[in-house]
Design an enzyme around this catalytic site. Structure first.
Site, short mmCIF file in Angstrom:
data_model
loop_
_atom_site.label_atom_id
_atom_site.label_comp_id
_atom_site.label_asym_id
_atom_site.label_seq_id
_atom_site.Cartn_x
_atom_site.Cartn_y
_atom_site.Cartn_z
N ASP A 219 4.74 -16.17 50.40
CA ASP A 219 5.49 -15.28 51.28
C ASP A 219 6.62 -14.54 50.57
O ASP A 219 7.34 -13.77 51.20
CB ASP A 219 6.04 -16.03 52.48
CG ASP A 219 6.93 -17.20 52.07
OD1 ASP A 219 7.33 -17.28 50.89
OD2 ASP A 219 7.25 -18.05 52.93
N ASP A 329 1.82 -27.66 50.03
CA ASP A 329 1.50 -26.29 50.37
C ASP A 329 1.52 -25.47 49.08
O ASP A 329 2.58 -25.13 48.57
CB ASP A 329 2.53 -25.76 51.37
CG ASP A 329 2.00 -24.61 52.17
OD1 ASP A 329 0.82 -24.28 52.04
OD2 ASP A 329 2.78 -24.03 52.94
#
Length: 413
Positions: A219, A329
């Site tokens: 992101d 993640d």
């Protein structure tokens, strides 16, 4: 892909590492709540609603409360010099991460079965995203392999990446000196070559280990372990300016919250050989908090999917209230931007990021849409990683390879 959706979190943990959920509903924020073949609960906790992602997958996502005067889900709600709203919308509470940043996190979050869930201040200033289950995909059922502890040192050969170094440039004005530091700009490849260097890492005696899950994200946001004071480390994880190369102050606000601090370009994965890769991840480790996992390294042994049998060593640079126990993640460009799209201000990415907002790109051809600085890590996913969809792992804590700490500038003391 990183994660639970808004981070579509698909968690498959086996054995004794179980998850307990503190809340009224058994479905976690961003947990699955419906879809063809689903036999679980369709409820969602306060502040969330069950939203159809596709015919096979529905997910608990934040309710649109844009009309509220309070800070929105995962928005900033406090911190030094912050002048915005300090209350949070229904279903969320303001959790302090550090002096400079507090964030609206779910009241009900995944936690370890060993302890009650508390507001620990472990914010994820990066969003995470996960690819919804496709018709041919099912949540993997992990069969626990037999894990044997070892104290021997593992020696591997690393592909020498093609690197163009940009030395520190200093411009001097009388009477002041202004110094701009740039990180080496590295182009990584996903294949090994005859030019290689030796790299070593070894298990840490008494370190964390067990069964875990993975997702993926990228992101562009400043990582949580980049803030000072998170852990006893040599220095926080480096923060980059919008070019992804020039280092900036660790107290700089994240580009996902109106500042100019971003994830550095070289925090993406690369192959060491056909069976081993290095990279970075956000994580949540059972029995620890950020002070215990920031800048730590873990060897992940994949136990499902197309990469079953391969290994990856990751350094933990980030965390998140949406992550499950023993959840890694993986930071993979093009892996989905999730709720915070810092790539839009850094790289002029589309409003939903590259590909699907939660899941990212679906094929290697889409990697060409990313900035050239991020394309190697994107292609790694479709080459070395074989486009594996959230494979399960066994993991063990290891000493950090120098190749990883060199990129982040962070080593545990």
């Amino acid at each position: 892909m990183r994660t639970t959706s808004v981070f579509g979190i698909l968690i498959a943990l086996a054995g004794t590492q179980q998850l307990a959920f503190a809340g009224e509903c058994e479905n976690a924020p961003f947990g699955r709540c419906g879809g063809e073949g689903w036999e679980g609960s369709e409820c969602c906790n306060e502040g969330y609603e069950c939203k159809v992602q596709n015919p096979y997958y529905s997910q608990c996502v934040p309710i649109d409360q844009s009309g509220s005067s309070c800070a929105q889900a995962y928005g900033q709600c406090g911190g030094k010099a912050f002048t915005g709203e300090t209350c949070c919308v229904s279903g969320f509470e303001c959790v302090k991460a550090n002096t400079w940043y507090s964030q609206c996190l779910p009241k009900y979050r995944w936690g370890s079965s060993d302890a009650p869930v508390e507001s620990s201040g472990n914010d994820k200033e990066a969003s995470k995203s996960v690819e919804p289950v496709e018709p041919s995909t099912s949540v993997p059922q992990v069969e626990k392999p037999t894990t044997t502890s070892t104290t021997t040192t593992t020696t591997v050969k690393e592909t020498e990446p093609t690197t163009t170094k940009e030395h520190t440039t200093t411009t001097t004005k009388a009477p002041e000196t202004t110094t701009t530091t740039k990180k080496p700009e590295t182009t990584t490849t996903t294949t090994t070559s005859s030019s290689s260097s030796s790299s070593t890492y070894a298990p840490i005696s008494g370190g964390s280990s067990g069964d875990g899950s993975t997702t993926r994200y990228w992101d562009c946001c400043k990582a949580s372990c980049s803030w000072p004071g998170k852990a006893d480390v040599s220095s926080p994880v480096g923060v980059c300016a919008a070019d992804g190369v020039s280092l900036t102050d660790n107290n700089e606000q994240s580009g996902c919250n109106g500042g100019s601090g971003y994830m550095c370009n070289d925090n993406q994965p690369w192959a060491i050989n056909d069976d081993l890769a290095y990279g970075f991840a956000a994580a949540s480790i059972a029995g620890k908090d950020e002070s215990g996992w920031c800048c730590g390294c873990y060897e992940l042994s994949f136990t499902s999917g197309a990469v079953e049998g391969k290994k990856m060593v990751v350094q933990v640079t980030n965390t998140g209230g949406d992550l499950g126990s023993n959840h890694f993640d993986l930071q993979i460009p093009g892996g989905g931007v999730g709720i915070f799209n810092g790539c839009q201000t850094q790289w002029n990415a589309p409003s939903d990021g590259w590909g699907q907002r939660y899941g990212g790109l679906s094929s290697a051809s889409g990697c060409s849409d990313l900035p050239k600085e991020l394309q190697a890590g994107c292609e790694w996913r479709f080459n070395w990683f074989k486009n594996a969809d959230n494979p399960s792992v066994t993991f063990k804590e290891v000493t950090c390879p120098a190749e990883l700490t060199k990129k982040t500038g962070c080593s545990r003391s």
